[in-house]
Write an enzyme that holds these catalytic residues in place. Sequence first.
Site: not given
Length: 98
Positions: A63-64
């Site tokens: 993810c980020l």
Amino acid sequence: MKEITPAEVEKLLDEGKSLNIIDVRETEEVEEGKIPGAINIPLGLVEYCKQDLDKSKEYIIVCLSGGRSGRATEYLQSQGYNVTNMTGGMVAWEGKTE
């Protein structure tokens, strides 16, 4: 929960390893760049898309920053999947993107 660093993922890709990478960011985030070959399944859809995953394969979840991927990793692990969380997420990724 198993974890892997972005540098370790990049090294495996550079060595020509075939990795199953799932990016759980939202579609618009992924459009800004993702790890080459990663499949986008937004976190909110993981529960509904899990039947499309093969329990005999190993997946790296991205993810980020590592938070959402951590939640997805814990959930999929509880469902019997072989998953590893990429710590630091795309913020820490220094490799190629597509």
